[in-house]
Scaffold this motif. Structure first.
Motif, short mmCIF file in Angstrom:
data_model
loop_
_atom_site.label_atom_id
_atom_site.label_comp_id
_atom_site.label_asym_id
_atom_site.label_seq_id
_atom_site.Cartn_x
_atom_site.Cartn_y
_atom_site.Cartn_z
N LYS A 53 0.94 -1.20 0.20
CA LYS A 53 0.02 -0.08 -0.04
C LYS A 53 0.88 1.20 -0.01
CE LYS A 53 -3.76 2.37 2.16
NZ LYS A 53 -4.54 2.33 3.52
N TYR A 56 2.15 1.56 -3.42
CA TYR A 56 1.17 2.10 -4.46
C TYR A 56 0.75 3.47 -4.01
CZ TYR A 56 -3.37 2.39 -6.68
OH TYR A 56 -4.37 2.94 -7.51
N THR A 57 0.69 3.88 -2.94
CA THR A 57 0.44 5.29 -2.60
C THR A 57 1.41 6.29 -3.02
OG1 THR A 57 -0.87 4.64 -0.47
CG2 THR A 57 -0.09 7.09 -0.55
N LYS A 58 2.82 5.88 -2.89
CA LYS A 58 3.87 6.82 -3.39
C LYS A 58 3.77 6.83 -5.04
CE LYS A 58 8.76 7.42 -3.02
NZ LYS A 58 10.22 7.11 -2.35
N THR A 61 -0.65 6.48 -7.19
CA THR A 61 -1.91 7.31 -6.99
C THR A 61 -2.09 8.54 -7.83
OG1 THR A 61 -1.04 8.15 -5.16
CG2 THR A 61 -2.19 6.57 -4.53
N LYS A 66 -6.45 6.94 -5.50
CA LYS A 66 -6.52 6.14 -4.26
C LYS A 66 -6.87 4.77 -4.10
CE LYS A 66 -6.75 7.25 0.64
NZ LYS A 66 -7.41 8.27 1.73
#
Length: 134
Positions: A53, A56-58, A61, A66
């Motif tokens: 996660k 993925y976020t870094k 997104t 998100k």
């Protein structure tokens, strides 16, 4: 005069067809060896999911959003279909297919070989993408 008119019509038709094919995204062909690759990481491991996660976020997104709906802040400036990771169509891809796409990239989708150099970390991102299923 008739020949000039025919040539003009044929030229316009050819240009229109060419323009349309450039706008339509071609199918993403994944080599067979990737389709059958198995994810070596444990998707049920809490630490793996947290790391996936975070990656993925870094890294994802800004384009994919998100929740993986293809609605990230950069999405409007991109030409290709960013997909909806929660959809059945996205989720039915094998882990190996997703690994290939993340690793190699194409068109607006960059290769993540350098941004996420660890194969294991790219697998962890796939685990997280799996959690976005509807």
């Amino acid at each position: 005069m008739q020949n000039l008119k025919s040539i003009t019509i044929m030229s316009i038709a050819a240009f229109s067809i060419l323009s349309f094919t450039v706008l339509v995204q071609t199918k993403w062909e994944v080599p067979a060896k990737y389709k059958s690759m198995k994810n070596p990481t444990d998707a049920k491991d809490k630490d793996n999911m947290v790391e996936g996660k975070a990656l993925y976020t870094k890294q994802c997104t800004s384009c994919h959003g998100k929740k993986g709906l293809g609605d990230g802040s950069k999405a409007p400036e991109l030409k290709g279909d960013l997909g909806d990771f929660s959809s059945n169509e996205s989720q039915k891809q094998t882990d190996g297919e997703l690994f290939y796409k993340i690793t190699e990239g194409r068109e607006d989708m960059p290769s993540f070989k350098k941004k996420i150099p660890s194969d294991e970390d790219r697998w962890l991102v796939i685990n997280y993408v799996r959690s976005l299923k509807k």
